[in-house]
Design an enzyme around this catalytic site. Structure first.
Site, PDB file in Angstrom:
ATOM      1  N   ALA A 232       0.843  -1.196   0.000  1.00  0.00           N
ATOM      2  CA  ALA A 232       0.000   0.000   0.000  1.00  0.00           C
ATOM      3  C   ALA A 232       0.875   1.241   0.000  1.00  0.00           C
ATOM      4  O   ALA A 232       1.276   1.752   1.041  1.00  0.00           O
ATOM      5  CB  ALA A 232      -0.915   0.007   1.218  1.00  0.00           C
TER       6      ALA A 232
ATOM      7  N   PHE B 156       9.139   1.488   5.050  1.00  0.00           N
ATOM      8  CA  PHE B 156       9.656   2.790   4.581  1.00  0.00           C
ATOM      9  C   PHE B 156       9.302   3.907   5.568  1.00  0.00           C
ATOM     10  O   PHE B 156       8.934   5.009   5.174  1.00  0.00           O
ATOM     11  CB  PHE B 156       9.100   3.153   3.194  1.00  0.00           C
ATOM     12  CG  PHE B 156       9.525   2.232   2.089  1.00  0.00           C
ATOM     13  CD1 PHE B 156      10.548   1.302   2.262  1.00  0.00           C
ATOM     14  CD2 PHE B 156       8.912   2.307   0.836  1.00  0.00           C
ATOM     15  CE1 PHE B 156      10.946   0.458   1.224  1.00  0.00           C
ATOM     16  CE2 PHE B 156       9.306   1.476  -0.205  1.00  0.00           C
ATOM     17  CZ  PHE B 156      10.321   0.540  -0.011  1.00  0.00           C
TER      18      PHE B 156
ATOM     19  N   THR C 252       3.791  10.504  -4.234  1.00  0.00           N
ATOM     20  CA  THR C 252       4.644  10.731  -5.417  1.00  0.00           C
ATOM     21  C   THR C 252       4.124  11.957  -6.165  1.00  0.00           C
ATOM     22  O   THR C 252       2.975  12.376  -5.981  1.00  0.00           O
ATOM     23  CB  THR C 252       4.577   9.531  -6.374  1.00  0.00           C
ATOM     24  OG1 THR C 252       3.225   9.390  -6.811  1.00  0.00           O
ATOM     25  CG2 THR C 252       5.040   8.250  -5.690  1.00  0.00           C
TER      26      THR C 252
ATOM     27  N   ARG D  65       3.146  18.844   3.624  1.00  0.00           N
ATOM     28  CA  ARG D  65       3.771  18.898   2.303  1.00  0.00           C
ATOM     29  C   ARG D  65       4.613  20.150   2.081  1.00  0.00           C
ATOM     30  O   ARG D  65       5.671  20.070   1.448  1.00  0.00           O
ATOM     31  CB  ARG D  65       2.721  18.748   1.204  1.00  0.00           C
ATOM     32  CG  ARG D  65       2.473  17.296   0.919  1.00  0.00           C
ATOM     33  CD  ARG D  65       1.510  17.049  -0.223  1.00  0.00           C
ATOM     34  NE  ARG D  65       1.197  15.624  -0.233  1.00  0.00           N
ATOM     35  CZ  ARG D  65      -0.029  15.124  -0.171  1.00  0.00           C
ATOM     36  NH1 ARG D  65      -1.065  15.922  -0.142  1.00  0.00           N
ATOM     37  NH2 ARG D  65      -0.201  13.822  -0.166  1.00  0.00           N
TER      38      ARG D  65
ATOM     39  N   GLU E 203       5.838  11.294   0.735  1.00  0.00           N
ATOM     40  CA  GLU E 203       4.612  12.036   1.088  1.00  0.00           C
ATOM     41  C   GLU E 203       3.736  12.222  -0.145  1.00  0.00           C
ATOM     42  O   GLU E 203       3.203  13.298  -0.402  1.00  0.00           O
ATOM     43  CB  GLU E 203       4.951  13.357   1.790  1.00  0.00           C
ATOM     44  CG  GLU E 203       5.445  13.073   3.196  1.00  0.00           C
ATOM     45  CD  GLU E 203       5.528  14.294   4.090  1.00  0.00           C
ATOM     46  OE1 GLU E 203       4.656  15.168   3.980  1.00  0.00           O
ATOM     47  OE2 GLU E 203       6.465  14.343   4.908  1.00  0.00           O
TER      48      GLU E 203
END
Lengths: 391, 401, 260
Positions: free
Chosen positions: A137, A163, A373, A250, A371
């Site tokens: 996922a 990750f 692609t 972001r 965060e």
């Protein structure tokens, strides 16, 4: 360019620059080579109050929040992340990833949760991490398999996250798990976990192309018992929390990209002035000059966009999916372009590990990936555009 | 104020601006203006002015001395000892004191404080002293600021020397700073040059400042003694003269003067295996290029053959390869050996200020552009890991060690 | 524990260079910094306060612009800053400086410890610390590389010597001058920077310190600078490379007369 920063933001910028120049530059190459977590630098950042700039004063941070607001300090976080990234994108992300793990608590935590976790995070005594990605996922977050089953006063978590930046180094984790698989994305919930909880362990440490001073690990939940007080918000809010967290975090990734790009430009500029070919410095060649001009312009444009989005969030408006995605998309693409050009300006030396510039190119790449692609960012932007059209 | 511009004479030529080391002069309306907040009253501008337009009022005029200067006679040397061994800098001081005393037509006295040091007095005479005052007491075995200060102050007040020299050692610099304050007299630290202005009978003390970037000559016109600490290795000792005779005087002090509020609990020697950096004739020094703690072994081997001390740059110390006590440079020690062998040291300015007074500098570095080569007497471009062991081996043969 | 730290603002010496044509100092762009050795004194004071609580005060004697050095110290975490400034201080040597500082420390009143850097990087005299303790007539320990133990009566410190170190017991109050090895100075914190910006710096002049006019500034300084000049610049000599055995032999023959 003057971004009309407050006095505190200017001091913050100077302070981060000082930390970068005096403390980070000299260890960046070594930590990158050895893939070592920058414990010493994190201590310095903590001592300098940098973990408190986005945490409200009432919870031990430095952020002054006006009535009715829950979040702020995003521009401050961007300034800090950018300055640190100028010296090392890997070290900067250890710092920024803690903010990513902290934002969901600031946004959705109740008073008890905030009082319990934020003061230590603000002081940098503890670091945080955010965990959603799983082996199967990635961009498709709705397919996560980690489950949380309610059992009396506890939720029992099972599954694997991978990750995870700061995995193993952070003390506090916000983990997304399915409480109701039948509801798909609406069946996900967010939990606050602490290192050391029974059934919570860490898997292998990843070996990475770039940002190698940061640690990326698997989190493993094997009948991990989490008290029900650690549920963030309500059951089923997991995805909303994730999306809202990413919306405010972001700009931080984007700022990291701006910093990496700026650091690469700084080095390329200096090198272009020093490097002699055909009897003169290569900065006197128009071909190089135009490259430098384009790099600088793109960086400034990215910075302006990032700061603007950060200011919108700090003003209290968190409805910034599109703008936030734009900032991340544009800044990270800029970082990749600029660092590649910087290596080009260094020529053969640029390709060699003896020179610091190749690291910038390696570090830049991740900003286009994590965060969300950049393809996902485009989806977000497009979706929002179409929605707005339809209104 | 004590410095002023004579407006009528100033032409606004700006020569003084260039001469001022403190950036204290500006030209306003074609006249020089001195910013007294920055001015250090050093007088550099006065020498530069061709029009005699700057006046400095020096309140310290010999004529105005509160003392009767002619009461003060003789050149004294503090004979620093450790474990009853006279420190090498003392021999250098005695030689210089001899020269100064001869110019002044006066004599040289050494002052020796310690426990069981009486037999060292003869030695001081053989190296140039005419007289030795010594105070022998168990409590003076190790250096302590207070009793040493009390006794020196007492002796100086009693005998009134006009000049007092002391090594710029960690003991000396600590001790005489206190003595000078108690006596209300001038002290010039870390001198590299001493001379006499015979006309005024003044000691001209020259010392580096700003990390060796500028030199200053300093006098103590109105107070006595004129005190100076002197760097190691800048003056040469006299040959020992076994025929020299002199006077040895034991001084008794009242009990109270031996009292110290501080006490030494323990003395730890760390650099026993090698030679003391400031006293060494040769220093083998390593920097970033050495690469590791273990690699310092090759420098230690070379040092052993040369009977040299081992030094290190800040980079090597900060990396934990050598203890701080070996650090040469701005934040470490300043050294001036006969030969300084810099291995794998790039030659940052902070390092250079600590060693550029060395007589010969040898640099071994693989980078031909390393700044160290700009100051090196002999530079070798090459791999130190080949050159240093080869040098050690060859020296062993040549020096038959 | 009440700790007074004495600092000096100095030009970043390593940047002070001589223009070989005009034989004068090149001053452009030379920054003013806190004397590097004083940074260790400041850090030690802050650490002691963190451990034993109390108050830290930083003082400096200098022109009005030295205030920025005090603010830097406040940003690191020092509680209070005092600027001792007066035109009549111009030309002070180490005697007059240590006299003036000692009077300021007396005016502060309560203190257990005075910390100084071992020397200033511009003057390099290492005389002001001991001078202060002589004026105050309290014990001193110079070249301190570690404070082992401290309580409200005594402290045990390690004093660096040429051969190693000595462990020294001294009663308080006393003056300690510290070397680099004692700690690693921290960078300022953001809170500290904000506080430093807002904190009022106390200013004392000669009159407020009730100083003896004969003992300050040029008048009170026994030493006098008569000449300032630039030292002859060291020039590079021969640089050679080649086969290891050749260069080694060549070097030995060049050094032959100097070898033991």
């Amino acid at each position: 360019m003057d971004y009309f920063l407050t006095d505190q933001q200017k001091l913050l910028q100077q302070l981060c620059r000082q930390i970068a120049e005096e403390k980070i530059v000299k260890v960046a190459k070594d930590l990158d080579e050895k893939e070592e977590f920058p414990y010493e630098i994190m201590k310095i950042l903590a001592q300098s109050d940098l973990f408190g700039i986005y945490i409200p004063q009432q919870y031990g941070g430095l952020l002054e929040l006006s009535e009715g607001k829950t979040i702020g300090g995003v521009l401050d976080l961007c300034i800090a992340t950018e300055e640190l990234s100028r010296a090392c994108g890997g070290i900067a992300v250890c710092y920024a990833a803690s903010a990513l793990g902290t934002f969901p608590i600031i946004l959705y935590g109740n008073e008890e949760q905030k009082n319990k976790f934020l003061p230590d995070l603000a002081k940098g005594k503890k670091m945080a991490a955010f965990a959603i990605t799983e082996p199967e996922a990635g961009s498709d977050a709705s397919s996560i398999k980690t489950t949380a089953v309610k059992d009396g006063n506890f939720y029992i978590l099972n599954g694997v996250k991978h990750f995870i930046t700061n995995g193993g180094e952070a003390e506090v984790y916000v983990v997304i798990a399915m409480t109701d698989k039948t509801k798909g994305a609406r069946g996900a919930s967010a939990f606050i976990l602490e290192k050391g909880m029974p059934g919570f362990s860490f898997g292998k440490k990843e070996e990475k192309l770039g940002i190698r001073a940061s640690v990326t690990r698997e989190l493993i939940f094997d009948n991990c018992k989490v008290p029900k007080e650690n549920l963030l918000g309500k059951e089923g809010l997991g995805f909303i929390i994730t999306m809202k967290t990413f919306d405010v975090s972001r700009p931080g990734v984007a700022a990291q990209a701006v910093g990496i790009a700026q650091g690469a430009l700084d080095l390329a500029l200096r090198y272009a002035k020093e490097r002699q070919q055909f009897g003169k410095s290569i900065s006197s060649f128009q071909g190089i000059q135009w490259m430098l001009a384009d790099m600088a312009t793109q960086i400034e444009a990215a910075r302006a966009l990032v700061y603007s989005v950060a200011k919108i969030i700090d003003s209290g408006n968190t409805d910034v999916s599109k703008e936030s995605a734009m900032a991340k998309l544009f800044a990270s693409d800029t970082a990749m372009k600029v660092t590649t050009e910087a290596v080009q300006i260094f020529g053969g030396y640029g390709y060699m590990r003896d020179y610091p510039i190749e690291k910038y190119m390696r570090d830049a790449k991740i900003t286009q990936i994590y965060e969300g692609t950049n393809q996902i960012q485009r989806n977000i932007i497009a979706l929002q555009l179409i929605k707005e059209m339809a209104k | 104020m004590s410095i002023k511009i004579v407006i009528e004479k100033c032409t606004g030529c700006s020569l003084c601006i260039k001469a001022c080391p403190f950036d204290a002069i500006k030209i306003l309306d074609k006249k020089a203006v001195i910013d007294l907040n920055k001015c250090n009253l050093c007088g550099a501008c006065i020498d530069s002015c061709k029009f005699k337009a700057i006046l400095i009022e020096k309140p310290l005029d010999i004529q105005k001395s509160p003392l009767n200067l002619s009461d003060y006679k003789g050149v004294w040397v503090f004979a620093e000892q450790k474990k009853s061994i006279i420190q090498p800098v003392v021999w250098e001081l005695l030689a210089k004191a001899r020269e100064l005393a001869d110019k002044l037509k006066t004599d040289v006295s050494a002052v020796l404080l310690g426990s069981g040091v009486k037999n060292k007095a003869e030695e001081l005479i053989r190296y140039g002293a005419d007289r030795v005052y010594f105070v022998d007491d168990e409590s003076l075995n190790n250096f302590l600021d207070e009793p040493y200060t009390n006794i020196l102050v007492k002796l100086i007040q009693k005998y009134k020397p006009e000049i007092f020299l002391c090594g710029a050692t960690s003991i000396g610099r600590s001790l005489v700073s206190r003595v000078a304050v108690k006596l209300y007299t001038g002290l010039t630290a870390d001198c590299t040059g001493l001379d006499i202005d015979l006309e005024k009978r003044l000691l001209l003390q020259t010392r580096p400042a700003f990390g060796g970037n500028i030199m200053a000559t300093i006098i103590t016109p109105c107070y006595r003694p004129q005190m100076a600490t002197v760097r190691h290795k800048v003056f040469s000792a006299l040959e020992e003269d076994k025929t020299r005779k002199g006077e040895i005087i034991e001084e008794k002090m009242e009990e109270g003067l031996f009292k110290s509020r501080t006490s030494i609990l323990e003395v730890i020697e760390e650099v026993s295996s090698t030679v003391n950096l400031s006293e060494a004739d040769i220093i083998v020094s390593g920097g970033r290029g050495i690469g590791s703690k273990e690699n310092f072994k090759i420098l230690e081997d070379l040092a052993k053959v040369l009977n040299a001390a081992v030094g290190a740059s800040r980079a090597a110390v900060d990396s934990g390869w050598m203890p701080y006590s070996h650090q040469v440079g701005q934040t470490g020690r300043t050294v001036a050996p006969k030969i300084y062998i810099a291995c794998g040291i790039s030659g940052q300015i902070q390092h250079l200020v600590g060693m550029q007074a060395s007589k010969i500098i040898v640099a071994i570095n693989k980078d031909p552009d390393a700044p160290i080569f700009k100051v090196a007497t002999y530079g070798i471009v090459g791999d130190l890991f080949e050159i240093v062991p080869a040098l050690t081996k060859r020296l062993k043969e040549v020096l038959k060690r | 524990m009440e700790i007074v730290v004495c600092i000096k603002q100095v030009p970043e010496t390593t940047e002070v260079k001589i223009n070989p044509q005009t034989n004068t100092l090149i001053r452009e762009g030379v920054k003013s910094i806190i004397n590097p050795f004083d940074m260790y004194a400041l850090e030690e004071a802050i650490r002691l306060k963190e451990k034993y609580s109390g108050k830290t005060i930083v003082i400096t004697m200098g022109p009005p612009q030295a205030e920025s050095a005090l603010r830097e110290a406040l940003a690191m975490g020092i509680d209070e800053g005092i600027l001792i400034t007066d035109r009549t201080f111009a030309g002070s040597d180490t005697w007059a400086t240590s006299y003036t500082l000692s009077k300021a420390i007396l005016k502060i009143g309560n203190f257990d410890l005075v910390l100084c850097g071992k020397q200033a990087s511009d003057g390099d005299t290492a005389q002001v610390g001991p001078g202060i303790s002589a004026h105050l007539d309290i014990p001193q320990v110079t070249y301190v590389k570690k404070i082992r133990e401290i309580n409200n009566k005594n402290c045990i410190v390690e004093r660096m010597t040429e051969e190693g170190y000595e462990v020294i017991l001294t009663p308080l109050p006393c003056v300690l001058t510290v070397v680099k090895e004692i700690n690693e100075p921290r960078l300022p914190s953001l809170r500290g920077l904000m506080r430093a910006k807002q904190t009022q710096i106390i200013r004392w002049s000669a009159r407020e310190l009730k100083l003896d006019e004969e003992k300050i500034g040029l008048k009170g300084s026994p030493t006098q600078v008569v000449k300032i000049f630039s030292p002859p610049q060291r020039k590079g000599g021969v640089v050679f490379k080649g086969e290891t055995s050749e260069v080694v032999d060549k070097l030995i023959s060049l050094l032959k007369d100097q070898l033991p």
